[in-house]
Write a protein that holds these residues in place. Structure first.
Motif, short mmCIF file in Angstrom:
data_model
loop_
_atom_site.label_atom_id
_atom_site.label_comp_id
_atom_site.label_asym_id
_atom_site.label_seq_id
_atom_site.Cartn_x
_atom_site.Cartn_y
_atom_site.Cartn_z
N THR A 107 0.82 -1.21 0.00
CA THR A 107 0.00 0.00 0.00
C THR A 107 0.86 1.26 0.00
O THR A 107 0.32 2.36 0.14
CB THR A 107 -0.93 0.01 1.23
N TYR A 109 2.53 2.26 -2.59
CA TYR A 109 2.80 2.50 -4.00
C TYR A 109 2.78 4.00 -4.29
O TYR A 109 2.23 4.80 -3.51
CB TYR A 109 1.77 1.78 -4.87
N SER A 111 1.70 7.51 -5.96
CA SER A 111 0.36 8.04 -6.23
C SER A 111 -0.03 7.97 -7.70
O SER A 111 -1.22 8.03 -8.03
CB SER A 111 0.28 9.49 -5.75
N THR A 114 -1.66 3.81 -10.98
CA THR A 114 -3.10 3.55 -11.00
C THR A 114 -3.42 2.06 -11.05
O THR A 114 -4.46 1.63 -10.55
CB THR A 114 -3.74 4.26 -12.21
N GLN A 117 -3.42 0.88 -7.54
CA GLN A 117 -4.58 1.45 -6.86
C GLN A 117 -5.83 0.63 -7.18
O GLN A 117 -6.63 0.31 -6.28
CB GLN A 117 -4.78 2.90 -7.28
N ALA A 121 -8.03 -1.66 -4.60
CA ALA A 121 -9.45 -1.33 -4.45
C ALA A 121 -10.34 -2.54 -4.74
O ALA A 121 -11.33 -2.79 -4.05
CB ALA A 121 -9.81 -0.18 -5.39
#
Length: 269
Positions: A107, A109, A111, A114, A117, A121
């Motif tokens: 977690t 990673y 920003s 994607t 992410q 998610a």
């Protein structure tokens, strides 16, 4: 989870606060453990460590022990349903869902990543759906299922065998385990005939009662169904001295084939 914390409790509470925003409420268990429960049944166990190598203990085994302790009072009498539980490990910046095909997810990673992410998610979304399913499962679980001592969860999962001279599978129900330190169990088959069920890593029986059947189970083990040597006064009972007179009896060797593996079984007249 990617932030730095000097105190494990503060970090644990911060992560639980994030889960609570999705209506996933963890309650305090042990020092490094939180859980979600319904009607005293544990749905989820979350184990927190501020670093991956905080202690010498394995976090997965720690979580398993927490599950065993939380379900111990039900396992001895629960005869029907299983007691499913999800385990997640939150180790440093990583989160791992135990028992899935996924690996530990980082977690921390960047920003702009994607892809990661979206992956995190999706895992959290699937986790939330699974928790809701488990909560409903335990909400609908009848309370009277814990009243029967039969087919306890402490008994092995194997409940049938194929007789040596028949192709019809014989089902049985466990009754008791006479010796706590031995993998020997008393049971009854469908017609209430008493049988003795033994688990062994080898299917060669040099001294044994009449053999009814056997099943090959994972791990190169065998489940062996045999005569119980029932005593007229005591009912189910095993007598070790009853094997002595069979040592010089005539041997009858049965050759069976199972999964292209030749198994030699020795029985006695």
């Amino acid at each position: 989870m990617s932030a730095f914390y000097l105190d494990e409790r503060i970090r644990t509470q911060a992560i639980c606060d994030e889960f609570s925003k999705s209506n996933l409420y963890f309650v305090v268990g042990y020092v490094t453990e939180r859980h979600i429960s319904v009607n005293h049944y544990c749905c989820v166990i979350a184990l927190f460590n501020i670093k991956v190598d905080t202690t010498g203990a394995d976090p997965y085994n720690q979580a398993i022990l927490h599950y065993l302790e939380s379900m111990r009072r039900y396992a001895a009498t629960m005869w029907g349903p299983s007691l499913p539980c999800m385990i997640i490990l939150l180790l440093g910046p990583y989160i791992a869902f135990v028992g899935t095909l996924s690996v530990g997810l980082p977690t921390h990673y960047h920003s702009t990543d994607t892809d990661m992410q979206i992956k995190v998610a999706r895992h959290l979304g699937a986790f939330k759906k699974a928790v809701r399913t488990l909560e409903k499962y335990y909400q609908d679980l009848p309370a009277d299922l814990v009243s029967s001592p039969h087919q306890s969860q402490l008994f092995p999962h194997c409940t049938h065998f194929r007789p040596l001279e028949d192709i019809i599978v014989q089902h049985f129900e466990y009754i008791s385990q006479p010796f706590p330190d031995k993998l020997i169990f008393f049971a009854t088959v469908s017609d209430q005939q008493p049988v003795c069920i033994k688990f062994a890593p080898c299917a060669s029986l040099e001294r044994a009662p009449a053999l009814f059947g056997l099943e090959k189970i994972p791990g190169r083990w065998f489940m062996i169904a045999m005569d119980t040597l029932v005593d007229e006064c005591d009912g189910f009972q095993l007598h070790s001295d009853s094997f002595a007179h069979r040592r010089h009896s005539k041997r009858r060797v049965h050759e069976l084939w199972s999964d292209k593996t030749k198994i030699m079984l020795i029985n006695f007249d």
